[in-house]
Design an enzyme around this catalytic site. Structure first.
Site: not given
Ligand code: M6R
Length: 603
Positions: A27, A74, A99, A476
């Site tokens: 992640r 992170w 968060g 993309e």
């Protein structure tokens, strides 16, 4: 983004926590830490950098503890340092957080004025200090959690352990949190992702916002209690068996997950067609023609937003249904004009992207239906949507999204065909099978894209261009290259270059030009304009085309026949390979590029 794993039970918590955090490494994170209850005290061990750094310390210590919490961070508030890593702990509690506490700086100033001290620059420590303050007043952990949670704003999940017991506590607001138990082994778990609990906790519970979870392990049993913020028992929890498996958690013979996931696309495309046209998916999709909305509001982020742009083309061309496509972080704050005959369509691989979730909530508040094109069954978006169209991509581990894009766009194509009642036309199924075969051919030609990459990887910048349905593919392609190779790349509509970006062109800039069969001559003219300014030309277009061959420094010819709608998805796979090979030549961390997170759970 941040990963959380907590454990309480008779086993050594270190093992389950480190295994869980390893599973969440994909992640994205920049530091990690663990807090263990050792000899009745809370001991925090944390380290900047990869999880291996933490493991090295733990290997030397070889601790054994029945209760602990772990975290991969992170960074949002405060630099990437060991002090800012989680858990944050003191003599009473240890806390991990995923968060952002939006009012952290105000609260911190108030607490500092009262004499409270802080050891880190993080917003998360504000939660710890408030919790401690209330505990000193009440001696009651549940009350302290409730009071603290009531004071903070923003979307977050928190997991807490305390010196006074072996309990695990968790609470969240619009951020992922799952708790789980194993009744046989008497173990309690908590995490930000059910994947961390696969094989550990057969029963899992998803608490709703503001529900306090309390995991209690005794000599005879394990159980979770759930409370509302007024500490009355809560029933706002969804319980289910953890249906996830570990199958995808191996790279097999591939050097990177990204490469494995690129190669999986051919067979996944095939399977998705079978699912929605011939098998169980049929009933999910076939009644779409019964209540066609006045318009779709598509919202998503990053690659999923690009898939939305492709899907807009399908919906508008096949059905003439108006389709608005917005970046989720823009839509949520623009006071969008919505009416009840319209539908919100959310595209997300993870189903946990904070901005996309906020758009879904906004649509619910305005009483319009929410459809999702989604990969992770059981994710927050999945649970909150009126209808879900699963893309069945399996787990996508590479941070750079590849197979999810292809399957999102293909799901949109199938939805579009269902709305135009053409799902059963043999040419629809045939086109998808052709796409699957062509993706396979593209994979077999990987060496050709590698040669192109070897010739261009050292250049200063990359401009991807395309027209019509190939414009989102250009966007993309550029995103893929910049995120994994750390080079400057932009996607443009080919006709737009002369309105500014052409000023960048010189012999150190590469134009990766997608020249599809539609508007072929016009797109070729745009490439000529770049060539005239000494740009390096790479074209991806119909094979055996002497004009493209003559025009290009490097020419990638593809078979577009039989793909009137889906050829952009084939071209995109070529661009995935180009990005992959350039990144490999640059020596970057392809599966876990710097600064990026797989699932962006903060806004
Ligand atoms: O999980 P989601 O599809 O909602 O994620 C959206 C974006 O964060 C994601 O597509 C991101 O842009 C990828 N890193 C792109 O490769």
């Amino acid at each position: 983004m941040c990963g959380i794993v907590g454990y309480s039970g008779p086993g050594n918590s270190v093992n389950s926590i480190i295994e869980g955090l390893s599973r969440l490494e994909y992640r994205g994170y920049d530091s990690s830490g663990i807090c263990l209850k050792l000899n009745g005290e809370l001991q925090v061990i944390k380290k900047e950098g990869k999880l291996d750094n933490l493991k090295e310390i733990l290997n030397k210590m070889n601790p054994s503890s029945h209760t602990g919490i772990g975290h991969t961070r992170w960074a949002t508030h405060g630099a990437v340092t060991t002090d800012n890593a989680h858990p944050h702990g003191n003599e009473i509690f240890a806390v991990v957080h995923n968060g952002i506490i939006e009012n952290a700086s105000i609260l911190k100033k108030e607490l500092q004025a009262e004499g409270w001290e802080f050891k880190s620059q993080t917003d998360s420590e504000v939660f710890l200090v408030l919790l401690t303050k209330f505990y000193k007043q009440t001696s009651n952990t549940l009350q302290s959690i409730s009071k603290t949670f009531n004071l903070i704003t923003g979307n977050s999940s928190f997991v807490i352990i305390e010196k006074a017991s072996d309990k695990l506590y968790g609470i969240k607001r619009s951020a992922p949190l799952v708790v789980g138990e194993n009744k046989e082994t008497r173990e309690a778990f908590v995490s930000s992702d059910p994947f961390a609990l696969v094989g550990f906790a057969p029963n899992i519970y998803f608490p709703q916002d503001g529900v306090i979870c309390e995991g209690v392990v005794s000599e005879t049993e394990v159980k979770f209690n759930f409370y509302e913020l007024d500490l009355k028992p809560s029933t706002r929890i969804k319980s289910q068996a953890n249906a996830m498996t570990m199958d995808a958690n191996s790279k097999g013979d591939y050097e990177h997950y990204m490469l494995k996931e690129i190669h999986e696309q051919s067979s996944l495309v095939d399977k998705l067609a079978g699912f929605y046209i011939k098998n169980e998916g049929r009933k999910v999709i076939e009644d779409l023609d019964k209540s066609i909305p006045a318009a779709f509001h598509i919202t998503a982020c990053g690659t999923a937003w690009h898939a939305g742009l492709v899907i807009k083309n399908y919906f508008e061309m096949d059905n003439r249904i108006r389709c608005f496509v917005d970046i989720a972080s823009e839509f949520r704050y623009k006071n969008p004009i919505l009416n009840k005959k319209e539908v919100g369509l959310f595209i997300s691989q993870s189903g946990e992207t904070a901005d996309t979730l906020a758009c879904q909530e906004l649509c619910t508040e305005q009483d319009i239906a929410s459809y999702s094109i989604i990969n992770v069954e059981g994710s927050t978006l999945f649970r909150n949507s009126t209808k879900n169209f699963l893309i069945h991509a399996g787990r996508e581990i590479g941070v750079a999204s590849t197979k999810a894009f292809t399957l999102q766009a293909l799901t949109g194509f199938l939805m579009s065909r269902a709305m135009s009642k053409t799902l059963d036309k043999p040419e629809v199924y045939q086109e998808i099978i052709t796409l699957s075969q062509r993706i396979n051919e593209v994979c077999e030609n990987s060496e050709q894209y590698k040669t192109v990459a070897e010739n261009i990887f050292h250049k200063k910048g990359f401009i991807f261009t395309g027209r019509g349905t190939y414009f989102p593919i250009a966007l993309e392609g550029a995103l893929k290259l910049k995120e994994i190779a750390y080079v400057h790349a932009e996607g443009y509509a080919a006709g737009e270059l002369k309105h500014g970006p052409i000023a960048l062109i010189d012999e150190d800039i590469v134009n990766i030009a997608v020249v599809g069969p539609e508007l072929f001559e016009k797109t070729v003219s745009n490439v000529e304009e770049v060539k005239a300014r000494r740009g390096v030309i790479v074209t991806v277009g119909p094979k055996n085309n002497s004009e493209l061959e003559h025009l290009s420094d490097f020419y990638i010819g593809l078979n577009f026949d039989g793909l009137p709608n889906l050829a952009p998805l084939m071209v995109n796979v070529v661009l995935q390979f180009v990005a992959y090979h350039i990144a490999k030549l640059k020596g970057t961390d392809i599966d876990k590029p710097r600064n990026l997170a797989k699932s962006v759970t903060v806004e």
